[in-house]
Motif scaffolding. Sequence first.
Motif, PDB file in Angstrom:
ATOM      1  N   VAL A 191       0.841  -1.193   0.000  1.00 46.73           N
ATOM      2  CA  VAL A 191       0.000   0.000   0.000  1.00 46.73           C
ATOM      3  C   VAL A 191       0.878   1.244   0.000  1.00 46.73           C
ATOM      4  O   VAL A 191       0.673   2.170  -0.785  1.00 46.73           O
ATOM      5  N   GLN A 192       1.895   1.230   0.872  1.00 45.53           N
ATOM      6  CA  GLN A 192       2.802   2.391   0.951  1.00 45.53           C
ATOM      7  C   GLN A 192       3.439   2.693  -0.399  1.00 45.53           C
ATOM      8  O   GLN A 192       3.546   3.848  -0.807  1.00 45.53           O
ATOM      9  N   VAL A 193       3.850   1.635  -1.093  1.00 49.51           N
ATOM     10  CA  VAL A 193       4.492   1.828  -2.392  1.00 49.51           C
ATOM     11  C   VAL A 193       3.523   2.489  -3.381  1.00 49.51           C
ATOM     12  O   VAL A 193       3.876   3.457  -4.055  1.00 49.51           O
ATOM     13  N   TYR A 194       2.297   1.984  -3.423  1.00 49.53           N
ATOM     14  CA  TYR A 194       1.330   2.551  -4.366  1.00 49.53           C
ATOM     15  C   TYR A 194       0.910   3.968  -3.981  1.00 49.53           C
ATOM     16  O   TYR A 194       0.659   4.803  -4.837  1.00 49.53           O
ATOM     17  N   ILE A 195       0.851   4.228  -2.671  1.00 47.60           N
ATOM     18  CA  ILE A 195       0.574   5.597  -2.224  1.00 47.60           C
ATOM     19  C   ILE A 195       1.696   6.517  -2.718  1.00 47.60           C
ATOM     20  O   ILE A 195       1.443   7.613  -3.220  1.00 47.60           O
ATOM     21  N   SER A 196       2.929   6.041  -2.631  1.00 43.95           N
ATOM     22  CA  SER A 196       4.042   6.893  -3.082  1.00 43.95           C
ATOM     23  C   SER A 196       4.005   7.094  -4.602  1.00 43.95           C
ATOM     24  O   SER A 196       4.323   8.176  -5.089  1.00 43.95           O
ATOM     25  N   PHE A 197       3.566   6.075  -5.349  1.00 45.00           N
ATOM     26  CA  PHE A 197       3.395   6.254  -6.803  1.00 45.00           C
ATOM     27  C   PHE A 197       2.389   7.369  -7.089  1.00 45.00           C
ATOM     28  O   PHE A 197       2.601   8.233  -7.931  1.00 45.00           O
ATOM     29  N   LEU A 198       1.269   7.301  -6.365  1.00 42.36           N
ATOM     30  CA  LEU A 198       0.235   8.318  -6.588  1.00 42.36           C
ATOM     31  C   LEU A 198       0.753   9.703  -6.228  1.00 42.36           C
ATOM     32  O   LEU A 198       0.529  10.665  -6.957  1.00 42.36           O
ATOM     33  N   ARG A 199       1.469   9.802  -5.114  1.00 44.47           N
ATOM     34  CA  ARG A 199       2.004  11.112  -4.702  1.00 44.47           C
ATOM     35  C   ARG A 199       2.906  11.688  -5.788  1.00 44.47           C
ATOM     36  O   ARG A 199       2.863  12.879  -6.076  1.00 44.47           O
ATOM     37  N   LYS A 200       3.730  10.821  -6.384  1.00 53.51           N
ATOM     38  CA  LYS A 200       4.631  11.283  -7.446  1.00 53.51           C
ATOM     39  C   LYS A 200       3.839  11.800  -8.637  1.00 53.51           C
ATOM     40  O   LYS A 200       4.195  12.804  -9.252  1.00 53.51           O
ATOM     41  N   LYS A 201       2.760  11.105  -8.956  1.00 50.93           N
ATOM     42  CA  LYS A 201       1.969  11.538 -10.109  1.00 50.93           C
ATOM     43  C   LYS A 201       1.214  12.835  -9.805  1.00 50.93           C
ATOM     44  O   LYS A 201       1.101  13.696 -10.667  1.00 50.93           O
ATOM     45  N   PHE A 202       0.753  12.969  -8.590  1.00 49.77           N
ATOM     46  CA  PHE A 202       0.122  14.240  -8.196  1.00 49.77           C
ATOM     47  C   PHE A 202       1.126  15.371  -8.351  1.00 49.77           C
ATOM     48  O   PHE A 202       0.807  16.432  -8.873  1.00 49.77           O
TER      49      PHE A 202
END
Length: 225
Positions: A191-202
């Motif tokens: 979950v943490q990894v995917y949250i960080s992916f989303l943050r990068k895209k934001f």
Amino acid sequence: MKVLIVEDEQYLAEAVAQVLRKNNFDVDISLDGEDGFDNALSGVYDVILLDIMLPKMDGLTVLRELRNEEIFTPVILLTAKGETEDKVVGLDSGADDYLPKPFKTEELIARIKAVTRRRGEFRNEDVLSFGDLELDPLTFVLKRGGEKYSLTQKEARLLEYLITNKDIMLSSDAIIEKVWGYDSDAMDSNVQVYISFLRKKFAALGSEVRIKNIRNSGYILEYKA
Ligand code: CA
């Protein structure tokens, strides 16, 4: 598919659960209204089977409170004899369907499929927005103004789940169940990894949307314009 049964007649709840499990549904049971409400707030269920006469909090109150909290999980009311008026009130309060007790298993499964399908169709048409971002849940395109970014399916599912539950802190467990599936062996670190992916895209889109994380509690979207 994840089903919550809120029913105080334990033998009935267990019998329905057993049949649903045989049909590959993942089932949780709450034996009173308060517990049902608390479970339903997690937002992880695809459908809720809700009895009306319940200890601690009656079914119609559970339903109204859930809709107030913007939990739009499809609800099928299980109505007993003589509750025809309640059924009408129930549909007014945001129930998706009702099923008079006693009911046949095939009938129940057909109703579950109907309400979840309806919701799926509805969701597909909708572009979801939060703050300065827009997500197309069909194409997985994330937009901010004229800028866009293609998300992976998992990122899109995760963001969709966050947006549709924007007022609730979502636990890692709830996210794993909804995005990875209840039988997955995904962990908090996934979950943490995917949250960080989303943050990068934001960030790449220059968005002011943030994903707030509170340790041991979960994730929630934030927007400061
Ligand atoms: Ca009851």
